[in-house]
Design a protein around this motif. Structure first.
Motif, PDB file in Angstrom:
ATOM      1  N   ARG A  27      -1.510   0.561  -2.368  1.00  9.77           N
ATOM      2  CA  ARG A  27      -2.513   1.631  -2.282  1.00  9.77           C
ATOM      3  C   ARG A  27      -3.424   1.665  -3.507  1.00  9.77           C
ATOM      4  O   ARG A  27      -4.638   1.789  -3.372  1.00  9.77           O
ATOM      5  CB  ARG A  27      -1.836   3.000  -2.147  1.00  9.77           C
ATOM      6  N   ASP A  47      -5.894  -1.310  -3.733  1.00 13.44           N
ATOM      7  CA  ASP A  47      -6.912  -0.403  -3.208  1.00 13.44           C
ATOM      8  C   ASP A  47      -6.995  -0.423  -1.675  1.00 13.44           C
ATOM      9  O   ASP A  47      -8.079  -0.393  -1.099  1.00 13.44           O
ATOM     10  CB  ASP A  47      -8.277  -0.719  -3.825  1.00 13.44           C
ATOM     11  N   SER A  95      -6.282   1.285   2.051  1.00 11.83           N
ATOM     12  CA  SER A  95      -6.234   2.629   2.619  1.00 11.83           C
ATOM     13  C   SER A  95      -4.826   2.897   3.162  1.00 11.83           C
ATOM     14  O   SER A  95      -3.982   1.987   3.254  1.00 11.83           O
ATOM     15  CB  SER A  95      -7.246   2.756   3.763  1.00 11.83           C
ATOM     16  N   GLU A 121      -4.092   3.555   6.236  1.00 11.36           N
ATOM     17  CA  GLU A 121      -3.966   2.809   7.496  1.00 11.36           C
ATOM     18  C   GLU A 121      -3.735   1.324   7.251  1.00 11.36           C
ATOM     19  O   GLU A 121      -2.913   0.695   7.919  1.00 11.36           O
ATOM     20  CB  GLU A 121      -5.207   3.020   8.369  1.00 11.36           C
ATOM     21  N   GLN A 122      -4.471   0.744   6.290  1.00 15.74           N
ATOM     22  CA  GLN A 122      -4.284  -0.675   5.973  1.00 15.74           C
ATOM     23  C   GLN A 122      -2.874  -0.929   5.453  1.00 15.74           C
ATOM     24  O   GLN A 122      -2.233  -1.918   5.833  1.00 15.74           O
ATOM     25  CB  GLN A 122      -5.308  -1.126   4.929  1.00 15.74           C
ATOM     26  N   SER A 165       1.509   5.771   9.311  1.00 23.88           N
ATOM     27  CA  SER A 165       0.677   6.341   8.247  1.00 23.88           C
ATOM     28  C   SER A 165       1.426   7.475   7.545  1.00 23.88           C
ATOM     29  O   SER A 165       1.315   7.635   6.328  1.00 23.88           O
ATOM     30  CB  SER A 165      -0.637   6.879   8.822  1.00 23.88           C
ATOM     31  N   LYS A 224       2.146   7.921   3.580  1.00 30.43           N
ATOM     32  CA  LYS A 224       1.785   9.139   2.840  1.00 30.43           C
ATOM     33  C   LYS A 224       2.988   9.707   2.099  1.00 30.43           C
ATOM     34  O   LYS A 224       2.889  10.082   0.930  1.00 30.43           O
ATOM     35  CB  LYS A 224       1.223  10.190   3.791  1.00 30.43           C
TER      36      LYS A 224
END
Length: 170
Positions: free
Chosen positions: A123, A127, A129, A131-132, A141, A145
């Motif tokens: 993350r 860098d 996201s 979703e990625q 997801s 998180k």
């Protein structure tokens, strides 16, 4: 592989290998193992280069390979043994762009659980996201998180708990 495709592979490797090595180190905590992980990952990428490039950016593919190789390495008990002579070199970082001032952050990062560390590296260092990262790790997801939140809290806790450096201390 044709000469032009091999040249494209070589150019891609020259452009990305330093960053891949740093990512691998942040995942595993050992520069020599990071070199091995990157070498294995690039070997696997080479054998599938045409297919991977046709599907888009090879970085996601290589990141997935690095994560899988690191997980595989940690799962094998025989590979977890460290000889006494090797222990002194684990903290060293030969030929790297990571600054000495980052040593506390790296030590704290390497002290948190591997799943959280992997998510934080992907993350914030790579860098990606939410979703990625979830796609790359083949998870939800929501899991990314929660791992991010827990990882950041663990990282903050480790950094707050470290002994303060005094001026003039070596």
């Amino acid at each position: 592989m044709t000469d032009s495709r091999e040249a494209a592979f070589r150019a891609w490797v020259l452009e990305h290998r330093t960053r891949l090595r740093t990512t691998a180190f942040l995942l595993c905590g050992d520069w020599y193992l990071a070199d091995d992980l990157v070498q294995d990952a690039l070997g696997r990428l080479y054998s599938r280069w045409e297919r991977v490039v046709a599907g888009g950016d090879p970085r996601a593919y290589v990141h997935r390979i690095l994560c899988n190789l690191n997980t595989d390495y940690r799962r094998r008990p025989a590979r977890r043994e460290i000889s006494e002579a090797d222990v002194a070199t684990l903290g060293s970082h030969p030929n790297t762009s990571i600054d000495e001032r980052d040593d506390d952050l790296i030590a704290a990062l390497l002290a948190i659980p591997v799943g959280q560390r992997t998510v934080l590296v992907l993350r914030f260092f790579e860098d990606l996201s939410i979703e990625q990262t979830a796609n790359l790790l083949k998870t939800s997801s929501g899991n990314v998180k929660s791992q991010t939140s827990r990882g950041l809290e663990a990282l903050r806790s480790r950094l707050r708990a470290r002994p303060a450096k005094t001026e003039g201390a070596a």
